[in-house]
Enzyme design. Structure first.
Site, short mmCIF file in Angstrom:
data_model
loop_
_atom_site.label_atom_id
_atom_site.label_comp_id
_atom_site.label_asym_id
_atom_site.label_seq_id
_atom_site.Cartn_x
_atom_site.Cartn_y
_atom_site.Cartn_z
NE ARG A 52 -30.63 45.72 47.54
CZ ARG A 52 -30.89 46.85 47.78
NH1 ARG A 52 -29.67 47.49 48.61
NH2 ARG A 52 -31.90 47.00 47.26
CB SER A 121 -37.92 39.74 50.10
OG SER A 121 -37.34 39.81 49.52
CE LYS A 150 -35.84 46.41 48.68
NZ LYS A 150 -36.59 45.69 48.73
#
Length: 223
Positions: A52, A121, A150
């Site tokens: 990521r 997701s 997040k």
């Protein structure tokens, strides 16, 4: 992953690969490199790896992804890119992971081809069913706990996670704020594994903590 879906599901990744899923984050790279941290995590026993990156240039991203792909191949661990199909194609990664705000699974499949892994997701049963129907290979469900990675992530209840696991036939990995101290809270949900970021990459001894995490996840899955 039981009986709520009657379609034909082609499994490009098995549930065992979801046991300990590592998502990279260079926040904690100080006197080392992300590649060194990933190698420690692979030595410690991660079973799946997602790269990521949000701030690298395209050239840097591709270079890093190519190196990481070769490293994960050595350990026979599936390697996917977060939300960047262009990079995934450039390095021939095993697949991609996409969020609800990214392109559709169907569009991703057209670009990647039939053999690549696509993870999606999901936060509820509706999103999970839609992803599976679209051709997703696994689901990342969460956040299961409050997470600093997040900050805008809403927590998904244990009941909803269990419902998702019993509705779809593709593997389900729990993500979001998971660490050694709270893995046990997932007992009884029937998730195939956990995805972690800081629990691995913020660790002082990545290899040691990864081994402990894997052991705890395997124990949790037996309950």
């Amino acid at each position: 992953m039981q009986n709520g879906w009657k379609g034909v599901v082609k499994l490009r990744v098995n549930a065992d690969a979801m046991t300990l899923y590592a998502v990279t984050d260079r926040t904690w790279v100080e006197d080392t490199t992300l590649m060194d941290q990933v190698k420690e995590a692979l030595e410690g026993g991660i079973t799946f790896l997602q790269l990521r990156e949000k701030h690298l240039s395209k050239e840097e991203f591709i270079k890093e992804a190519r190196e990481m792909k070769e490293l994960s191949k050595e350990y026979k661990v599936p390697f996917v890119i977060n939300d960047n199909i262009e990079v995934a194609l450039a390095v021939d990664a095993d697949g991609v992971h996409i969020g609800q705000d990214d392109m559709s699974v169907e569009e991703a499949r057209k670009l990647l081809g039939e053999d690549k892994i696509i993870g999606v997701s999901a936060h509820n049963v509706e999103e999970a069913i839609k992803a599976q129907k679209g051709g997703a290979d696994y689901l990342g469900v969460g956040a299961v706990c409050a997470t600093s990675t997040k900050k805008d992530a809403n927590v998904v209840s244990k009941e909803e996670i269990k419902k998702i696991c019993h509705t779809v036939e593709i593997p389900v990995v729990a993500i979001g704020g998971i660490k050694k101290e709270n893995i046990k809270t997932l007992e009884g949900t029937d998730v195939d594994g956990v995805a972690v970021v800081s629990a691995i990459f913020a660790a002082k001894d990545i290899k040691k903590d990864t081994k402990q995490l894997r052991s705890l996840v395997e124990e949790m899955k037996q309950k």
